[in-house]
Write an enzyme that holds these catalytic residues in place. Sequence first.
Site, PDB file in Angstrom:
ATOM      1  N   GLU A  60       0.818  -1.218   0.000  1.00 31.66           N
ATOM      2  CA  GLU A  60       0.000   0.000   0.000  1.00 31.66           C
ATOM      3  C   GLU A  60       0.850   1.266   0.000  1.00 31.66           C
ATOM      4  O   GLU A  60       0.541   2.231  -0.701  1.00 31.66           O
ATOM      5  CB  GLU A  60      -0.965   0.009   1.185  1.00 31.66           C
ATOM      6  CG  GLU A  60      -2.189  -0.894   1.026  1.00 31.66           C
ATOM      7  CD  GLU A  60      -1.943  -2.330   1.451  1.00 31.66           C
ATOM      8  OE1 GLU A  60      -0.794  -2.661   1.836  1.00 31.66           O
ATOM      9  OE2 GLU A  60      -2.896  -3.143   1.392  1.00 31.66           O
ATOM     10  N   HIS A 129     -10.210  -4.822  10.687  1.00 31.84           N
ATOM     11  CA  HIS A 129     -10.813  -4.739   9.352  1.00 31.84           C
ATOM     12  C   HIS A 129     -12.108  -3.939   9.313  1.00 31.84           C
ATOM     13  O   HIS A 129     -12.808  -3.957   8.310  1.00 31.84           O
ATOM     14  CB  HIS A 129     -11.134  -6.150   8.832  1.00 31.84           C
ATOM     15  CG  HIS A 129      -9.966  -6.890   8.280  1.00 31.84           C
ATOM     16  ND1 HIS A 129      -8.791  -7.073   8.974  1.00 31.84           N
ATOM     17  CD2 HIS A 129      -9.782  -7.516   7.078  1.00 31.84           C
ATOM     18  CE1 HIS A 129      -7.949  -7.788   8.229  1.00 31.84           C
ATOM     19  NE2 HIS A 129      -8.526  -8.059   7.084  1.00 31.84           N
TER      20      HIS A 129
HETATM   21  C1  LIG Z   1      -2.390  -4.304   4.532  1.00 31.88           C
HETATM   22  C2  LIG Z   1      -3.359  -5.274   3.976  1.00 31.88           C
HETATM   23  N1  LIG Z   1      -3.670  -5.220   2.667  1.00 31.88           N
HETATM   24  C3  LIG Z   1      -4.548  -6.096   2.143  1.00 31.88           C
HETATM   25  C4  LIG Z   1      -5.138  -7.051   2.921  1.00 31.88           C
HETATM   26  C5  LIG Z   1      -6.131  -8.028   2.306  1.00 31.88           C
HETATM   27  N2  LIG Z   1      -5.534  -9.346   2.198  1.00 31.88           N
HETATM   28  C6  LIG Z   1      -5.696 -10.263   3.163  1.00 31.88           C
HETATM   29  S1  LIG Z   1      -4.864 -11.637   2.860  1.00 31.88           S
HETATM   30  C7  LIG Z   1      -4.261 -11.070   1.411  1.00 31.88           C
HETATM   31  C8  LIG Z   1      -3.360 -11.942   0.591  1.00 31.88           C
HETATM   32  C9  LIG Z   1      -2.133 -12.336   1.328  1.00 31.88           C
HETATM   33  O1  LIG Z   1      -1.446 -13.346   0.680  1.00 31.88           O
HETATM   34  P1  LIG Z   1      -0.189 -14.064   1.301  1.00 31.88           P
HETATM   35  O2  LIG Z   1       0.643 -13.073   2.046  1.00 31.88           O
HETATM   36  O3  LIG Z   1       0.465 -14.827   0.227  1.00 31.88           O
HETATM   37  O4  LIG Z   1      -0.775 -15.048   2.405  1.00 31.88           O
HETATM   38  P2  LIG Z   1      -1.751 -16.296   2.208  1.00 31.88           P
HETATM   39  O5  LIG Z   1      -3.134 -15.749   2.247  1.00 31.88           O
HETATM   40  O6  LIG Z   1      -1.421 -16.962   0.933  1.00 31.88           O
HETATM   41  O7  LIG Z   1      -1.523 -17.165   3.398  1.00 31.88           O
HETATM   42  C10 LIG Z   1      -4.738  -9.788   1.170  1.00 31.88           C
HETATM   43  C11 LIG Z   1      -4.442  -8.977  -0.021  1.00 31.88           C
HETATM   44  C12 LIG Z   1      -4.817  -7.054   4.300  1.00 31.88           C
HETATM   45  N3  LIG Z   1      -5.375  -7.930   5.139  1.00 31.88           N
HETATM   46  N4  LIG Z   1      -3.912  -6.179   4.793  1.00 31.88           N
END
Ligand SMILES: Cc1ncc(C[n+]2csc(CCOP(=O)(O)OP(=O)(O)O)c2C)c(N)n1
Lengths: 324, 351
Positions: A60, A129
């Site tokens: 972000e 959230h």
């Molecule tokens: C700062 C922030 N941006 C966006 C999100 C929304 N979000 C939650 S999980 C995720 C994907 C994360 O992927 P990864 O780090 O690969 O973890 P995984 O879900 O595969 O375990 C996103 C974009 C968030 N929770 N926090």
Amino acid sequence: MPILTYREALNEALSEEMERDDRVMLMGEEVAEYDGAYKVSKGLLKKFGPKRIIDTPISETGFTGLAIGAAMYGLRPVVEYMTWSFSLVCYDQIVNNAAQVRYMSGGQLSVPIVFRGSSGGGLQVGATHSHTPENWYANVPALTVITPAFPDDAKGLLKSAIRSNNPVCFLENEKLYGYKDEVPEGEHLTEIGKAKVRREGSDLTIVSNSGSTHRALNAAKILEAEGISVEVIDLRTIKPLDFATIAASVVKTNRLLIVEENKPFAGWGAQVAYQVQRELFDDLDAPVHRLTSLDVPQPYNGRLEQYVLPNEERVVAAVKEVLA
Amino acid sequence: MPAADPAVKNAKTNTSSRLPELQPAQKIELFRQMVQIRHFEEKAKQGFLSGKIKGFCHLYNGQEAVAVGSISVLNEDDAVITAYRDHAHALARGSDANACMAELFGKITGCSRGKGGSMHFFDVKKHFYGGHGIVGGQIPLGTGLAYAQKYLGTNRVTLAYMGDGAINQGAVHEAMNLAALWKLPIIYIIENNEYSMGTSIARSSAGDPLTKRAGAFDMAAIQANGMDIDDVRAKTFEAVSLARTESQPTLMEIKTYRYLGHSMSDPGTYRSKDEIETRRKNDPIEIYKARLLEQKIATEESLNAIDEEALAQAQAAYDFAEASPEPELETVYEDIWTPEDQIPEFQPNHR
Ligand SMILES: Cc1ncc(C[n+]2csc(CCOP(=O)(O)OP(=O)(O)O)c2C)c(N)n1
Ligand SMILES: [Mg+2]
């Protein structure tokens, strides 16, 4: 008039503005190939291609700052946050860069950018959230803050926001994405900084925004059955604040209740209450009342979360308190 | 992406300590934990689909060997911190399955008293520091746990987990620099399941493999095969030894795969059914099961019995969660200020 969901209205605004001006582009997590986490950008990748609809990594601070820089150079970016809660990661970029650069440069630069995404509580996604951060941004000079409650305003205000040469924080409400209503086709612009009387009444005025406008309208219906006539003003734009519309109503009803989903301390409602007592003291038949979320973090448990939010029963009770 | 590289990238490992060979009962325990997590997640899925679990619910199916294997080389008082896909880490740390399930149901008996939900499990008695919803936000926190561990002379270490998507947050890089600069006893574990929501790793991250990012900080880096619990254990043990004996951080990348959607709300249109089916054939539980059978440590029947037991335990947790009471409304005001901070000026009725 076509009936659109709030989500579709936003999509239409984005699409029309991108057609009108090729310097407008959309950037954010999952906005392109996934069609948006909440499907607001559905179909836009197909229509405008990957140069203008851009999936970002989860960075972000990086992509917000990048978009601000691009705006300083003449692009007109729209930045989507999956939710506004995540904008806290890049609060610095919005507050220190987007909001200050014009002033600090003595007017040499402008930042025509829109930051937008979902916000609000009530979905049981917990404390990290569920923020309604319009106050945090409205506190910053030079930021425009918009929180539409209805599909027609979602479209009209987003189009105006994209055409604005100032940085705009555009806070959608996650619970309203599926809400359906009439939306004018084509060129429909809603003026930024103008509130709207969504229901006329004579006994008391409620000023509210976003999801709270719906709570207020539902409460007004319940109260109507009991012979109480409530006027509901949807603020639409938090900043600049349309005090004239609020004042005209208060002069008529002589009673004011403010309903906002924010935590109570120093919310926009406190600012409204201050201005009303300062300028309309003699028009008031009762102290201004203000209903907010409780001053606690958002709990996950559904019953607790409903208890924390300014729900309809609390609005009804608050109206009766002011009228008592 | 290249296959998991067995060699430590920067030659900073502690070669003196070796991972002790497990006793048969300990191997069976690892199997039991993985199966327990699989059944727990299946029950959570059922709870979500029947509307009893709300909000976001991120499941761990396919990744079991990562949490179980890495946590199994820790001492009981080492610290663990992770993101929102946190059920397995809590369970592997020894948290009560009933309390975990009750948290999903938002009950007062939950591990966070119904206030945190799926993304925000906490169990500090088990040295599990959450359960964090903001992508990457837990990584500076974990670094702080390690800082305090070193400051206090505890000789403990911290495992801080993140997804492959989280690696692109600025806070992660800032924290890794601090850990390398200040020689903190932390192991950063990237659970590389190849996707962050609908974005494949190739579309989100420049530089391959992700462990290369440690190089800029002169930090040790190591990769492991997350489908093979023994490999996870061996590699994590090297990193833990380095942290414990030399107070040096490591960046680990553990290659894994999630079978289900990003969360229960994900339609999963960004990858093919074929891809998932192929990957499911490389299942960490099945692989370990075959190994235990081959080593004649267990029989098909004895492992099936463990499976049955885990299923019954998950059902019991589900029943416990359902039967547990809702929190009282007044509890919303609890857990905000610590008692020490309840100085008179903070009291609502203070004059
Ligand atoms: C700062 C922030 N941006 C966006 C999100 C929304 N979000 C939650 S999980 C995720 C994907 C994360 O992927 P990864 O780090 O690969 O973890 P995984 O879900 O595969 O375990 C996103 C974009 C968030 N929770 N926090
Ligand atoms: Mg991932």
